[in-house]
Design an enzyme around this catalytic site. Structure first.
Site, PDB file in Angstrom:
ATOM      1  N   GLU A  14       0.858  -1.183   0.000  1.00  0.00           N
ATOM      2  CA  GLU A  14       0.000   0.000   0.000  1.00  0.00           C
ATOM      3  C   GLU A  14       0.896   1.235   0.000  1.00  0.00           C
ATOM      4  O   GLU A  14       1.851   1.315   0.783  1.00  0.00           O
ATOM      5  CB  GLU A  14      -0.898  -0.002   1.239  1.00  0.00           C
ATOM      6  CG  GLU A  14      -1.759   1.241   1.398  1.00  0.00           C
ATOM      7  CD  GLU A  14      -2.646   1.175   2.647  1.00  0.00           C
ATOM      8  OE1 GLU A  14      -3.047   0.055   3.026  1.00  0.00           O
ATOM      9  OE2 GLU A  14      -2.912   2.230   3.244  1.00  0.00           O
ATOM     10  N   GLU A  39      -2.722  11.207   3.328  1.00  0.00           N
ATOM     11  CA  GLU A  39      -3.788  11.020   4.311  1.00  0.00           C
ATOM     12  C   GLU A  39      -3.791  12.229   5.238  1.00  0.00           C
ATOM     13  O   GLU A  39      -2.738  12.771   5.569  1.00  0.00           O
ATOM     14  CB  GLU A  39      -3.565   9.764   5.142  1.00  0.00           C
ATOM     15  CG  GLU A  39      -3.706   8.464   4.393  1.00  0.00           C
ATOM     16  CD  GLU A  39      -3.520   7.276   5.326  1.00  0.00           C
ATOM     17  OE1 GLU A  39      -4.530   6.734   5.781  1.00  0.00           O
ATOM     18  OE2 GLU A  39      -2.347   6.926   5.593  1.00  0.00           O
TER      19      GLU A  39
END
Length: 285
Positions: free
Chosen positions: A162, A167
């Site tokens: 990932e 974020e």
């Protein structure tokens, strides 16, 4: 179109809290990302009539809840929570409502939102991956632009790998995080760093460009062209580097969860992640 198994695996894959491996970096400390000649391999500028859905040739919507992170939202289909605004933007909207009587891991869902991916439609192996976005704000709000290995349906997470390009957790309005996850360094053990705007500026106040430059054995993160970290296999302490294969793109706006915490009395709804452009380029050289 990805298989139901893949979609469920993707939906349950953690966006995870990040233990940063470096202190937040300010623009004054950051170097500029290098300029290189490039060819566009993927681009979406979200042009179209207001209220229309995303281009189905490029994106699919995932549906359901996410027990693995204890997020509170239900991701809906169609244009309920993700649609074009008619001004060249995609708007992903999180709302405190549940008109469809959706059920979540904790009971009747309290929030709806949207999550899109390019699995089965577009993957990249290396290149410059970027999104120009204006993120939302508020306690418990968790926008993200990220990638998962296309083989997640076969090998599972975190062996798929990932790459979190960006974020943000609402209690840090001036800071975003970039992280990699893989076997032995997943969840709260992800390897990454943070980038913080100067003078208390909030990312929700303006559009910013979040990017990675991804090459064999190297991933470099930047905000508005300012590099703030680079990761290589040397950072993994002998653990497997799983980033030399195809990855697909994901955009989502989560509500609540282990890392951001749940919304509280200070959180207002709706909240919007406004995406101006997503683009992937690969070097000509």
């Amino acid at each position: 179109m990805a298989s139901p198994r893949l979609l469920r695996s993707c939906l349950l894959a953690t966006l995870s809290a990040t233990l940063v491996a470096a202190a937040p970096v300010s623009p004054a400390q950051a170097e500029r990302a290098p300029e290189t000649a490039a060819a566009v391999t993927f681009s979406d500028t979200f042009d179209g009539p207001a209220g229309s859905g995303v281009d189905a040739a490029k994106w699919q919507l995932e549906t359901g809840d996410n027990v693995s992170n204890h997020e509170r939202q239900y991701y809906t289909p169609g244009t309920d929570n993700a649609k074009l605004d008619g001004r060249g933007n995609l708007v992903i909207e999180a709302r405190r409502e549940n008109p469809g009587n959706y059920q979540c891991w904790y009971g009747t869902c309290e929030y709806t939102s949207a999550r899109l991916n390019t699995s089965g439609k577009f993957t990249a192996t290396y290149g410059h991956v970027e999104a120009r976005m204006k993120i939302p704000r508020g306690q418990g709000i968790w926008p993200a632009f990220w990638m998962l290995g296309q083989d997640i349906g076969e090998v599972g997470w975190p062996d798929s790998g990932e790459i979190d390009v960006m974020e943000n957790v609402g209690f840090e309005p001036s800071t975003v995080h970039g992280t990699i996850h893989g076997p032995g360094y997943s969840g709260s053990g992800g390897i990454g760093a943070a980038y913080t705007l100067p003078n208390g500026e909030a990312f929700a106040d303006a559009f910013h460009t979040f990017a990675v430059d991804w090459a064999p054995d190297r991933i470099t993160w930047s905000v508005d062209g300012n590099v703030y970290q680079t990761r290589t296999p040397a950072d993994l302490g002998g653990k497997a580097w799983v980033f030399d294969k195809p990855f697909f793109l994901i955009l989502n706006l989560a509500v609540g969860g282990y890392w951001p915490g749940d919304p509280d009395g200070s959180t207002t709804f709706p909240q919007q992640l406004v995406v101006d452009e997503v683009k992937v380029t690969t070097s000509d050289g």
